[in-house]
Design a protein around this motif. Structure first.
Motif: not given
Ligand SMILES: NC(=O)c1ccc[n+]([C@@H]2O[C@H](COP(=O)([O-])OP(=O)(O)OC[C@H]3O[C@@H](n4cnc5c(N)ncnc54)[C@H](OP(=O)(O)O)[C@@H]3O)[C@@H](O)[C@H]2O)c1
Length: 271
Positions: A169-194
């Motif tokens: 990767l040579d530039q910043e890249t959005t991996l996910f954009a949406g609600t916290v409800r939608e995002g948490v199950p995709h990243f169970p260990e990484n977005v607890n802060i959300a």
């Protein structure tokens, strides 16, 4: 205060090290609950001279007043309800598990019924005091952007399915954009802060989450943007990783410690 710990990882280690250094006044560690005999908690318990157990009943028998959950979403689902029912306060670090409305409501009710505290500390995020105050005035939008060096997003099924070569990767890249409800199950260990931010603010369906891989970053960078009747707020946290762990920030470890100190404190500074 008697403290039990679920989990034998990075956060549990830092808490035990600080406890040994004498920086956590009035707290005795009663024991560690691990998922099995091969758990890292067993070695940690031996190193710090505290009991190690693998069954919740055995943890209850150690008679903790407060339990620090520093393990996983499964641990929240498996143990927190029964601890609260036993009148034991629980500090929950794996906050994303509370994205499940039925579980969160059940735990909130049990805490109220049994006069135990369900305490979700700030973890690797900040600004919750300002967020809460802004919410009482009324907010239009709350967004959290979690950006990490690309390597931090390796090994996550959702990211692998995007077919992005994180190593190149040579530039910043959005991996996910949406609600916290939608995002948490995709990243169970990484977005607890959300999840923490959603619960302290306007909820899982209204709080927006952006997950970004950025090759220009040396460490995890969380940005919170709030707009509302009281004004606009922008907070950026650059979190150094805990020693030997690329996913857990040192701030999150120290947040667990601050919560242990605060859980039964008679005074409180900050919202
Ligand atoms: N709120 C926040 O801001 C924030 C920040 C960082 C981390 N976290 C979360 O906090 C938790 C702990 O973080 P960490 O960095 O200390 O993790 P870690 O280093 O990966 O350690 C996790 C420990 O928990 C144990 N464990 C997992 N599931 C368990 C279960 N069902 N019952 C008992 N023990 C269990 C693991 O057992 P084994 O030794 O058998 O593998 C391991 O010892 C994670 O869920 C993490 O996502 C939250």
């Amino acid at each position: 205060m008697q403290l039990g710990i679920i989990g034998g990882g990075v956060i549990a280690r830092l808490v035990l090290e600080e406890h040994r250094r004498g920086t956590v006044d009035g707290v005795d560690v009663t024991g560690i609950l691990g998922r099995n005999e091969r758990s890292r908690g067993r070695t940690l318990a031996a190193e710090f001279g505290v009991p190690f157990v693998t069954a919740r009943d055995a943890l209850l028998a150690l008679r903790p007043d407060v339990v620090l959950e520093a393990a996983s979403h499964d641990a929240v689902r498996d143990h927190v309800a029964l601890l609260l029912e036993s009148g034991i306060s629980v500090i929950v670090l794996s906050a994303g598990a509370l994205c499940d409305d039925a579980l969160r409501t059940q735990l909130e009710q049990l805490a109220a019924q049994h006069r135990a505290k369900l305490y979700v500390p700030s973890g690797g995020v900040g600004g919750l005091d300002a967020l809460k105050a802004a919410c009482t005035a009324g907010v239009e939008s709350v967004e959290v952007r979690i950006a990490k060096p690309p390597a931090a997003w390796r090994g996550i099924a959702f990211v692998e399915a995007l077919d992005i070569d994180l190593a190149r990767l040579d530039q910043e890249t959005t991996l996910f954009a949406g609600t916290v409800r939608e995002g948490v199950p995709h990243f169970p260990e990484n977005v607890n802060i959300a999840a923490v931010l959603a619960m302290a603010g306007i909820g899982f369906d209204s709080t927006r989450l952006l997950v970004v891989a950025d090759p220009g970053l040396a460490c995890s960078t969380n940005t919170i943007r709030i707009r509302g009747a009281s004004g606009t707020i922008e907070i950026r946290l650059q979190n150094f990783p805990a020693p030997g762990h690329h996913n857990t920030s040192l701030l999150a470890c120290h947040s667990a410690l601050a919560a242990i100190r605060a859980v039964h404190a008679p005074t409180r500074y900050g919202t």
